[in-house]
Design an enzyme around this catalytic site. Structure first.
Site, PDB file in Angstrom:
ATOM      1  CB  THR A  52      38.582  44.389  34.881  1.00 20.79           C
ATOM      2  OG1 THR A  52      39.893  44.626  35.373  1.00 20.79           O
ATOM      3  CG2 THR A  52      37.907  45.695  34.539  1.00 20.79           C
ATOM      4  CD  GLU A  53      33.780  46.148  33.684  1.00 22.65           C
ATOM      5  OE1 GLU A  53      32.787  45.950  34.416  1.00 22.65           O
ATOM      6  OE2 GLU A  53      34.176  47.289  33.368  1.00 22.65           O
ATOM      7  CG  LEU A  54      32.475  39.802  38.579  1.00 23.51           C
ATOM      8  CD1 LEU A  54      31.132  39.168  38.957  1.00 23.51           C
ATOM      9  CD2 LEU A  54      33.532  39.344  39.565  1.00 23.51           C
ATOM     10  CB  VAL A  55      36.801  39.317  32.529  1.00 24.65           C
ATOM     11  CG1 VAL A  55      37.419  38.401  31.479  1.00 24.65           C
ATOM     12  CG2 VAL A  55      36.001  40.421  31.855  1.00 24.65           C
ATOM     13  CB  SER A  57      37.130  48.029  31.266  1.00 21.39           C
ATOM     14  OG  SER A  57      36.362  48.486  32.369  1.00 21.39           O
TER      15      SER A  57
END
Lengths: 430, 522
Positions: B146-149, B348
């Protein structure tokens, strides 16, 4: 640049936002080099130091000229105090009521001991309009006597004085609109007041509005050319929190505060309705309505009829020191104003790190980020916001961190500089 | 040298909460804004997903194996495609069938759980992977958080789940002097490959394309390919990772984004400079250039490329902490509605709406934000979370007390059985010794087993009855009974009523997501 300013109330006698704004702005202006203010103020108090008193006029006008070193001001202030019974926030009807009282009993507005000589062309007028006319007469004399470059008049009671000074001196007039009768009356505008306001706006060379909300009212309800009206936001004085004021909370639980005149304009009944909703869900909360006003008795009955009087408290009018203390006790401050041209009190609450809920119908909501904004009539949203602040720790932490920083950045010096730009623009057109 | 272009698109739509006041706590258990969710999804299908998928399909038909792309579709978006726009899902299936499209795995809830709880993170990654496999037929080999975390630890966890690679942002503070245009490996688990987003070239398409104040506006395919060619000669890969909503939404159709993209593959494939590949293809074709060290989690957001958009202020941190503090309780239940809400509360976006960056980075943060202010978003979320917590505690609490009571009954009965057994034994032992007429004792001994059986039978039926009352009680009882491992027969008997009780729960299935929604006035 010398400014002849027709203003209101100065410490220690400040009863509301208008006096606070006049004081703050003048103080801010004292920080601008080459800027001098002659502050004309109607006064009816009698307890000041009289040593600086000087009779100004030969025409038996009770005018006191004082040169005062004010704390926090960078230069000496010139005060012209005119003895008058005009007070801010007064409607013609209210004035008539008080006027009657003063004639029959103790005269709280008029103390002859301080006045060396007092004689108008007529006797004291029977109504507020006469009083305003008298005030403008004195303004004319002052304008002939003093030297200045520009005239600045605060709010409608002073517009006629500003106009008179303009006529007598030929200097340009800037009027400062802190409120209109549409705000004060909640819609049922007094035609006499409207007339005075409209005339002031039409004759002024420039109009300063305290918010875009007020600016729109001026343009739409008074038919003024938009290019003539500019918005200059108010600011707030650094808080005067004294050490002995640090309030230790007893076992009160949380406190939610309304602070202001209890009048239609301030929306007190919406606050009571929201309180009722919150109290149904939370036990450990108390609501406080601080202030006085014509709706006071009705609001007490309202709270009683909802059966919440044990957790809804009225304090009556609070003095400035008590106001600060009230903020220190509060966990939430609510300003549900129906129509609030600006609204300085939420800024004062934020200085004490108190989270604030303000209505969209307030000028201050145009500049604040770290406040919860609701519509004054939306008691569900208001109650929800109150509940949220009381129950979710993250919120109060946010306000402690960001609210205070935000409000500390609103400085009267910046407002004063903005006003100076307005002056310069007006003078450049001459 | 021929360079490889990797095109990857992220597909996600938030699942918005309805306005949930504090006085709804305890009275309403439905949290979602069906109207907004459905209307936004339908609008997005028309302006973005359907035309963009059609375009991709045409490009694949035109260029065959020379054009390849990758997608990841969040579990939240998949839910909503199923609920509102099944035709979009169908069009993705068509793309999958071409064989030129790779689908990556994500977290099931489009959550930031990788920062909170490893076990839950593994479960979500696995769950999403299974779902993608069952929808599109191929087991994902590459993971996209998610969100390139991304951080070293997160990468290592993903590696241990059997994924071959993971995507990350080519943020400057990660890269230092390194170039994003190579394949890297995880610092803790060298088996896991890391693909880094080329921030500048990706953002040219994702953010700047329609910005008229941009000095490069308007961007054409020719110009863009010129920039691609300008990358360093030794560069191997150019990873262009953009949100799929770039097409038709972030940049409306009249900005020319579709025309731009229609022309782009042809322009890229002209000459022998570039080829397309999907992430798993790159992983098998290239050797990692080096390890990438990311001790602190990074993301693809804003200038900072950190977590500040989601976990940057006190409100966000409190909400996040309070949410994940519930995970132990959630594990104790298998109630479908609770688990569905748990899934949707982790998205998120809820935390994104609470960001005070909306005051400074207005443009991006205002996009589709249903709240007037971060404070508003926080209060609403916390109200919902309060109700969810209340329900969860009630459910698990009641289950636990029920289990305790049942345990006590079982214990009592077991003791009774033991005592009676002992008595029987004693009597049996005593019987041959004691001579004389058949005594009362002997008669008792003979009859003793019967009441014992009755007693346990009663205990079982009582257990069954109390479980039948509430299906919530079932899972914990089941788990507990296994632990207790009483006699096989007892366990059998206890399970049965539980199973039947579970069925209505399953049949409502997505109750809170779909049918339940219609019953609840928003």
């Amino acid at each position: 640049m010398r400014v002849l300013m027709f203003g209101w109330e100065f410490p220690p006698h400040i009863s509301g936002g208008l006096g606070t704004a006049c004081y703050g702005l003048t103080k801010g202006m004292s920080h601008i080099p080459e800027m001098e203010v002659i502050f004309v103020v109607p006064k009816a108090w009698g307890d000041e130091d009289q040593s600086t008193l000087r009779l100004l006029s030969a025409e038996n006008f009770p005018v006191r000229k004082k040169y005062v070193e004010m704390q926090g001001f960078l230069k000496e202030m010139t005060f012209l105090e005119i003895h008058s019974r005009i007070m801010p926030y007064m409607s013609p009807e209210e004035f008539a009521k008080i006027d009657k009282k003063t004639k029959s009993g103790t005269n709280i507005y008029f103390n002859t001991e301080n006045i060396a000589s007092f004689k108008f062309s007529g006797t004291y007028g029977p109504d507020l309009f006469q009083e305003i006319a008298n005030y403008s007469l004195i303004a004319r004399v002052i304008a002939e006597d003093e030297s200045f470059d520009i005239i600045h008049a605060h709010d409608w009671l002073a517009y006629p004085a500003g106009i008179a000074a303009r006529e007598a001196s030929g200097k340009p007039l800037v009027i400062h609109v802190h409120a209109t009768d549409f705000d004060r009356s909640g819609g049922s505008v007094n035609p006499g007041v409207y007339e005075i306001e409209k005339r002031g706006m039409e004759l002024a060379d420039k109009i300063i509005a305290v918010s875009n909300l007020t600016r729109r009212t001026i343009i739409e309800k008074y038919g003024i050319d938009p290019s003539k009206v500019v918005t200059v936001y108010n600011a707030v004085e650094p808080a005067a929190i004294k050490d002995d004021m640090v309030f230790r909370k007893q076992d009160y639980g949380k406190i939610v505060t309304f602070l202001g005149r209890i009048t239609l304009q301030k929306g007190p009944e919406y606050f009571i309705e929201a309180a009722n909703k919150v109290l149904k869900k939370s036990n450990d909360v108390h609501f406080v309505m601080a202030g006085s006003g014509d709706m006071f008795p009705r609001m007490i009955r309202h709270a009683a009829s909802l059966g919440i009087a044990d957790r809804f408290h009225f304090t009556g009018f609070l003095k400035s020191r008590d106001v600060t203390q009230m903020f220190l006790m509060s966990d939430v401050y609510v300003m549900p104003s129906v129509s609030e041209p600006f609204g300085i009190s939420p800024l004062e609450a934020m200085q004490s790190s108190v989270p604030v809920i303000i209505s969209h119908q307030s000028g201050v909501s145009e500049i604040l980020r770290h406040a919860i904004k609701i519509d004054f009539w939306d008691i569900d949203a208001m109650a929800d916001a109150i509940y949220g602040i009381l129950h979710y720790d993250g919120l109060s932490e946010m306000f402690r961190k960001h609210g205070k920083t935000e409000v500390d950045s609103l400085k009267w010096e910046d407002s004063a500089l903005h006003v100076k730009e307005v002056y310069e623009e007006v003078l450049s057109r001459l | 040298m021929m360079k490889t272009i990797c095109l990857y698109f992220q597909v996600h739509q938030p699942f918005r909460l309805r306005r949930y006041r504090f006085f709804d706590i305890g009275t309403s258990e439905y949290y979602y804004d069906d109207y907004a969710n459905e209307s936004v999804m339908k609008k997005m299908a028309l302006r973005c997903y359907l035309p963009a998928n059609q375009l991709m399909l045409e490009l694949i038909e035109k260029f065959g194996d020379r054009f390849k792309i990758a997608f990841s579709i969040s579990g939240i978006a998949l839910d909503q495609f199923e609920l509102y726009t099944p035709e979009v899902l169908e069009s993705f299936r068509k793309l999958a069938a071409t064989g030129n499209v790779e689908f990556l795995a994500e977290t099931h809830s489009h959550s930031l759980v990788s920062l909170a709880d490893e076990e839950e993170f593994r479960a979500q990654a696995t769950r999403h992977s299974h779902r993608i496999e069952s929808l599109f037929g191929l087991k994902p080999k590459v993971f996209r958080n998610t969100e390139l975390v991304y951080s070293d630890d997160i990468g290592a966890t993903i590696g241990s789940l059997g994924f071959e690679g993971m995507l990350s942002e080519g943020a400057r503070h990660i890269l230092g002097w390194k170039s994003p245009n190579y394949l890297y490996q995880n610092a803790l688990n060298p088996e896991l490959r890391v693909l880094l987003r080329n921030t500048s070239l990706s953002d040219d398409i994702a953010f700047r394309f329609s910005r008229r104040s941009w000095d490069q506006w308007p961007l054409t395919a020719e110009k863009y390919v010129k920039w691609l060619k300008k990358t360093d000669n030794r560069d191997e890969i150019i990873n262009l990772f953009v949100e799929y909503e770039t097409f038709g939404d972030h940049h409306p159709a009249d900005s020319g984004i579709f025309e731009f993209f229609r022309a782009l593959p042809g322009e890229i494939l002209k000459g022998k400079n570039f080829r397309f590949a999907v992430p798993s293809g790159i992983i098998s074709d290239f050797k990692p250039a080096a390890s990438i060290h990311v001790p602190y989690p990074a993301s693809w957001a804003d200038e900072e490329k950190d977590l500040s958009a989601w976990l940057g202020n006190d409100m966000q941190n409190e909400a996040f902490k309070k949410l994940y503090a519930l995970r132990e309780l959630v594990r104790k239940t298998s109630d479908v509605r609770i688990l569905t809400d748990w899934h949707y509360l982790q998205v998120s976006d809820h935390f994104y709406y609470m960001s005070t960056k909306v005051f400074t980075e207005h443009e991006v943060h205002k996009h589709y934000n249903p709240y007037e202010s971060p404070y508003d978003a926080f209060i609403n979320y916390m109200n919902v979370l309060s109700d969810f917590t209340r329900r969860l505690k009630k459910l698990v609490g009641s289950t636990e007390t029920k289990v305790l009571r049942l345990e006590r009954i079982i214990k009592e009965k077991e003791e009774m059985i033991l005592n009676l057994q002992r008595m029987v034994n004693q009597l049996q032992e005593a019987a041959p010794v004691i001579a004389g007429p058949v005594g009362v004792a002997e008669e008792e001994a003979a009859h003793a087993p019967a009441p014992v059986v009755q007693a346990t039978g009663a205990a079982h039926s009582k257990t069954a009855a109390s479980m039948g009352v509430s299906r919530e009680a079932q899972p914990a009882v089941e788990k507990d009974s296994k632990k207790k491992a009483a006699s096989g027969k007892q366990q059998e008997e206890r399970k049965k009523p539980g199973k039947t009780a579970e069925d209505p729960g399953n049949s409502t299935g997505k109750a809170s997501g779909s049918s339940g929604s219609k019953n609840q006035p928003a």
